[in-house]
Design a protein around this motif. Sequence first.
Motif, PDB file in Angstrom:
ATOM      1  N   ASN A 152       0.827  -1.205   0.000  1.00  0.00           N
ATOM      2  CA  ASN A 152       0.000   0.000   0.000  1.00  0.00           C
ATOM      3  C   ASN A 152       0.861   1.254   0.000  1.00  0.00           C
ATOM      4  O   ASN A 152       0.543   2.232  -0.689  1.00  0.00           O
ATOM      5  CB  ASN A 152      -0.907   0.028   1.231  1.00  0.00           C
ATOM      6  CG  ASN A 152      -2.176  -0.777   1.017  1.00  0.00           C
ATOM      7  OD1 ASN A 152      -2.457  -1.221  -0.093  1.00  0.00           O
ATOM      8  ND2 ASN A 152      -2.925  -0.988   2.075  1.00  0.00           N
TER       9      ASN A 152
ATOM     10  N   TYR B  58       0.141   3.881  -2.772  1.00  0.00           N
ATOM     11  CA  TYR B  58      -0.486   5.167  -2.466  1.00  0.00           C
ATOM     12  C   TYR B  58       0.535   6.284  -2.251  1.00  0.00           C
ATOM     13  O   TYR B  58       0.252   7.266  -1.576  1.00  0.00           O
ATOM     14  CB  TYR B  58      -1.427   5.022  -1.264  1.00  0.00           C
ATOM     15  CG  TYR B  58      -2.549   4.035  -1.547  1.00  0.00           C
ATOM     16  CD1 TYR B  58      -3.534   4.348  -2.499  1.00  0.00           C
ATOM     17  CD2 TYR B  58      -2.603   2.797  -0.931  1.00  0.00           C
ATOM     18  CE1 TYR B  58      -4.536   3.438  -2.798  1.00  0.00           C
ATOM     19  CE2 TYR B  58      -3.609   1.879  -1.229  1.00  0.00           C
ATOM     20  CZ  TYR B  58      -4.569   2.209  -2.167  1.00  0.00           C
ATOM     21  OH  TYR B  58      -5.562   1.311  -2.479  1.00  0.00           O
TER      22      TYR B  58
ATOM     23  N   GLY C 173     -10.181  -2.869  -1.112  1.00  0.00           N
ATOM     24  CA  GLY C 173     -10.526  -2.433   0.239  1.00  0.00           C
ATOM     25  C   GLY C 173     -10.567  -3.594   1.222  1.00  0.00           C
ATOM     26  O   GLY C 173     -11.142  -3.488   2.296  1.00  0.00           O
TER      27      GLY C 173
HETATM   28  P1  ADP Z   1      -6.946  -1.582  -1.261  1.00  0.00           P
HETATM   29  O1  ADP Z   1      -7.149  -2.893  -1.928  1.00  0.00           O
HETATM   30  O2  ADP Z   1      -7.917  -0.547  -1.678  1.00  0.00           O
HETATM   31  O3  ADP Z   1      -5.545  -1.100  -1.317  1.00  0.00           O
HETATM   32  P2  ADP Z   1      -6.701  -1.844   1.637  1.00  0.00           P
HETATM   33  O4  ADP Z   1      -7.681  -2.485   2.543  1.00  0.00           O
HETATM   34  O5  ADP Z   1      -5.334  -2.392   1.564  1.00  0.00           O
HETATM   35  O6  ADP Z   1      -7.390  -1.881   0.224  1.00  0.00           O
HETATM   36  O7  ADP Z   1      -6.626  -0.320   2.031  1.00  0.00           O
HETATM   37  C1  ADP Z   1      -7.816   0.390   2.274  1.00  0.00           C
HETATM   38  C2  ADP Z   1      -7.674   1.825   1.870  1.00  0.00           C
HETATM   39  O8  ADP Z   1      -6.831   2.500   2.804  1.00  0.00           O
HETATM   40  C3  ADP Z   1      -7.035   2.042   0.528  1.00  0.00           C
HETATM   41  O9  ADP Z   1      -7.983   1.944  -0.508  1.00  0.00           O
HETATM   42  C4  ADP Z   1      -6.499   3.458   0.685  1.00  0.00           C
HETATM   43  O10 ADP Z   1      -7.529   4.381   0.445  1.00  0.00           O
HETATM   44  C5  ADP Z   1      -6.128   3.524   2.154  1.00  0.00           C
HETATM   45  N1  ADP Z   1      -4.688   3.292   2.384  1.00  0.00           N
HETATM   46  C6  ADP Z   1      -4.115   2.152   2.840  1.00  0.00           C
HETATM   47  N2  ADP Z   1      -2.788   2.300   2.965  1.00  0.00           N
HETATM   48  C7  ADP Z   1      -2.495   3.572   2.596  1.00  0.00           C
HETATM   49  C8  ADP Z   1      -1.277   4.360   2.528  1.00  0.00           C
HETATM   50  N3  ADP Z   1      -0.078   3.848   2.863  1.00  0.00           N
HETATM   51  N4  ADP Z   1      -1.393   5.626   2.097  1.00  0.00           N
HETATM   52  C9  ADP Z   1      -2.585   6.157   1.764  1.00  0.00           C
HETATM   53  N5  ADP Z   1      -3.741   5.471   1.810  1.00  0.00           N
HETATM   54  C10 ADP Z   1      -3.714   4.201   2.221  1.00  0.00           C
END
Ligand code: ADP
Length: 538
Positions: free
Chosen positions: A160, A164, A225
């Motif tokens: 992530n 991100y 998510g």
């Molecule tokens: P996804 O499959 O959408 O990556 P996750 O459950 O891993 O699903 O993460 C949920 C949400 O949390 C992501 O869609 C993102 O919006 C946010 N997120 C997670 N990690 C980060 C990060 N390191 N920086 C910014 N946003 C993050």
Amino acid sequence: MEVKDNSRVAELEKENESLRRALEAAEEANQAKSRFLSNMSHDIRTPMNAIMGMTSIGLSHIDEKARVQDCLDKIRTASAHLMSLVNDVLDMSRIDSGRMTLNEERFSLADLVHDLAVIVRPQAVLKKHSLRFEIEDILEESLVGDPLRLRQILVNIIGNAVKYTPDGGHIRVHFSQRPAAGGLVLLDFVCEDDGIGMSQAFLDRIFVPFERVRSAAVNHIEGTGLGMAIVKNLVDSMCGKIHVESREGAGSRFTVSLPLPVSPGEPAPVPEGAPVLVAESQDARAEQMMHCLRERGLRPVRLTAGLEAVTYLTEAQYEERMPCAMLLGQELSDMPILDVAAHVRQLTGREFPILLVSEEDWAQIEYRAVRAGVSAFVPCPLFASRLLGELSRLTCGQSEGGAGNGSREEDYSGRRVLLVEDNELNLEIASELLGMTGVQVDTAENGQEAVARFSAAPENYYDLIFMDIQMPVMDGCEAARRIRALDRPDAKSVWIVAMTANAFVEDMRASKEAGMNEHVSKPVDLERLQDVLRRRLA
Ligand code: ADP
């Protein structure tokens, strides 16, 4: 009377309120599920579209090798993505129904960290991020837990951070340990990025399944998510803690602490008291190497320049007081590292152990390093077990020559495996993959046929049996049990490897209980098969 009415009214209001809350929660859950279904439909269609489209393009350009190769590469990438999606959804449903179980086995923290780096680095390189792995205060490298699930937690979080964070970002991953009561250590993991970050309002919901930040930036990034919900559940079931700090536009910091039992193994033997030359100009890096050596009673001799090292070894050779090995670090004040390796190799002959201790990606430098005469590679961040293990192999053990980590192509002509699989397409794929290694592949369509084939074959005819689990007539577990119960010596010794789409811990346990040696999950890949063959046949 009035008092009684009033309290009844208050009770009804309270009931109404809790019903209203339950309704809201159910509606919210429903909305999240609908959002998820529509996202999933999109997320599944995207890679499926790539697979189908690329197959058609490949077929219509079948004579153009480069074009077909390009299509196949894209199909492979899209399939891998689809696979991870399916795994996430299955994990989530396991968690929902409370059927998630954890394995308990001994694992090496060094292997875990290096595997992580190998998995996440390609994506980070693609996005031009600087990705740093650091370790500090590591008390025990040999631990007990579920390494696959641990890796899943860490890959999700670092993945992530990579996803991100806009291109050219900075990601720092830090591991440390603290002692804890009852023979445990607390493994602390921190992952920091300078990416898009999240609002406080979203942080409150980050572990809710299917939740994603709703913004244009995030919409463009693939995801379901589910990752964070899975991570939170896994951390909870390992009795750990997870904490997230973040600000929109200012990056995020994830902290995970996990209590893990330690399992110290027998340390590899090293020539205690012997001098080891350490060539590295940067103080902190040199100190790390010297610390590992001193801990095991070796005597580091540090030099900061390549020329100095060559002069030292020339004199040592003349005076017959050679160190037992040389550790070449990341940089020297006067010469490129691999030039020094080449000089030293020329001076000392074939046998002298030269270990390259480096942050570089081994795959990128292997060819040049081996040509320069490097005997082994020790990746950074530097774990004592890795360094001392290689040192032991080269100075005390049976030296295999050449640098470690290289994958050799094996040829298994003359070896025989029995492949048991009822699905025609899967049978074709597995036969083809196994055939590529040179083994002779016999096939059976169900468990009963497999037992019959094995019984009819001469003793020790088959080296290995690859066994599907779900099959008509007789399933794989039953077939394994019957083979093990046969009255012939090789019935106990033949390796039986479950090859199946049932990829959960309980399935692995069931196949183990039926007498199988290993478990290979479908879709199988060539590397995994080669790994099994290498360990059994080489
Ligand atoms: P996804 O499959 O959408 O990556 P996750 O459950 O891993 O699903 O993460 C949920 C949400 O949390 C992501 O869609 C993102 O919006 C946010 N997120 C997670 N990690 C980060 C990060 N390191 N920086 C910014 N946003 C993050």
